[in-house]
Scaffold this active site. Structure first.
Site, PDB file in Angstrom:
ATOM      1  NE  ARG A  52      -3.445   0.208   2.743  1.00 59.84           N
ATOM      2  CZ  ARG A  52      -4.333   0.408   3.712  1.00 59.84           C
ATOM      3  NH1 ARG A  52      -4.585  -0.543   4.586  1.00 59.84           N
ATOM      4  NH2 ARG A  52      -4.973   1.551   3.810  1.00 59.84           N
ATOM      5  CG  ASP A  54       0.578   5.965   3.487  1.00 62.30           C
ATOM      6  OD1 ASP A  54      -0.230   5.020   3.539  1.00 62.30           O
ATOM      7  OD2 ASP A  54       1.477   6.149   4.334  1.00 62.30           O
ATOM      8  NE  ARG A 199       4.807  10.234   4.614  1.00 64.87           N
ATOM      9  CZ  ARG A 199       3.482  10.416   4.698  1.00 64.87           C
ATOM     10  NH1 ARG A 199       2.657   9.437   4.313  1.00 64.87           N
ATOM     11  NH2 ARG A 199       2.992  11.543   5.153  1.00 64.87           N
TER      12      ARG A 199
END
Length: 250
Positions: A52, A54, A199
């Site tokens: 996935r 974001d 991140r």
């Protein structure tokens, strides 16, 4: 009915999309891809991605698997141009690859690599594709801290809270900063990544670069396994999934 499995390789600019995965009340890459492929193949297509990304995150290399019923392999493989004609300009299908029927785009990936881009001078051509950072950073210290990541496996401190994962263990094999074109590129490669992990790592390493954390404090954050002790997540715009590897795809 005869059903065969394929991988589709993609690249996309995530600026306009709410990530990869289809979700209510938001436009995602998977939704647009499934719709385009369903039209081309004249049957319902549901893809499953290698992970996935974001909202706002980009992918230079992304794989998803899907199943096709009663259609010749040559017709499936040659459909790339037709699929691209129905996709928006920000999403590009690269190739379709026949795989064995148990192949899994997410679970079979042996490694993934990300890059995070930072620039220090305002540049309109890097808007939404790199993070503009005005602070000057100590890259040497950041690389020393980044190298410490290879000595750990539990990265709970960099994982988004309340995620449904069976383990927070990952094996990082590369983590390095390189200067490039009035900016900085961070490359990180591992067997798997947790949600928001790159991140969060970047946000913490930025603190090292600013002199807000030292190396011992950085290691203590990792060992705490506590997300609240790590740095804030950096903006999504600078993050790219750049490589996904499988043992059976060259």
């Amino acid at each position: 009915m005869s059903k065969n499995r394929y991988f589709i390789q993609l690249a996309y600019d995530g600026s306009l999309y709410h990530g990869w995965q289809t979700q209510p009340n938001a436009i995602a890459v998977q939704e647009l891809l499934d719709k385009a492929m369903s039209v081309v193949f004249r049957q319902p297509i549901e893809t499953l991605g290698c992970g996935r990304t974001d909202a706002g995150v980009h992918a230079a290399d992304f794989f998803a698997h899907f199943d096709i019923e009663n259609l010749a392999e040559t017709n499936v493989i040659s459909s790339i141009a037709s699929i691209n004609a129905l996709l928006p300009y920000q999403i590009a299908a690269k190739q379709i690859i026949p795989v064995h029927n148990d192949a899994h785009a997410r679970f079979d990936a042996t490694s993934r690599a990300y890059k995070y881009h930072i620039h220090f001078v305002k540049n309109p051509f890097k808007y939404n594709r790199s993070w503009l950072l005005k602070d000057r950073l100590d890259i040497t210290l950041m690389n020393i801290a980044a190298a410490e990541l290879l000595n750990y496996t539990d990265f709970s401190c960099f994982s988004k809270s309340n995620t449904q994962t069976f383990t927070n263990n990952c094996k990082i094999v590369k983590a390095v900063f390189e200067e490039e074109d009035n900016g900085l590129v961070f490359t990180i490669k591992a067997d798997r990544f947790l949600r928001n992990m790159v991140r969060a790592i970047m946000g913490t390493l930025i603190q090292i670069g600013k002199g807000e954390l030292n190396l011992e404090e950085f290691k203590a954050i990792i060992e705490s396994k506590n997300r609240s002790k790590a740095g804030q997540s950096v903006p999504a715009c600078g993050l790219y999934l750049v490589k996904v590897e499988y043992n059976y795809i060259k």
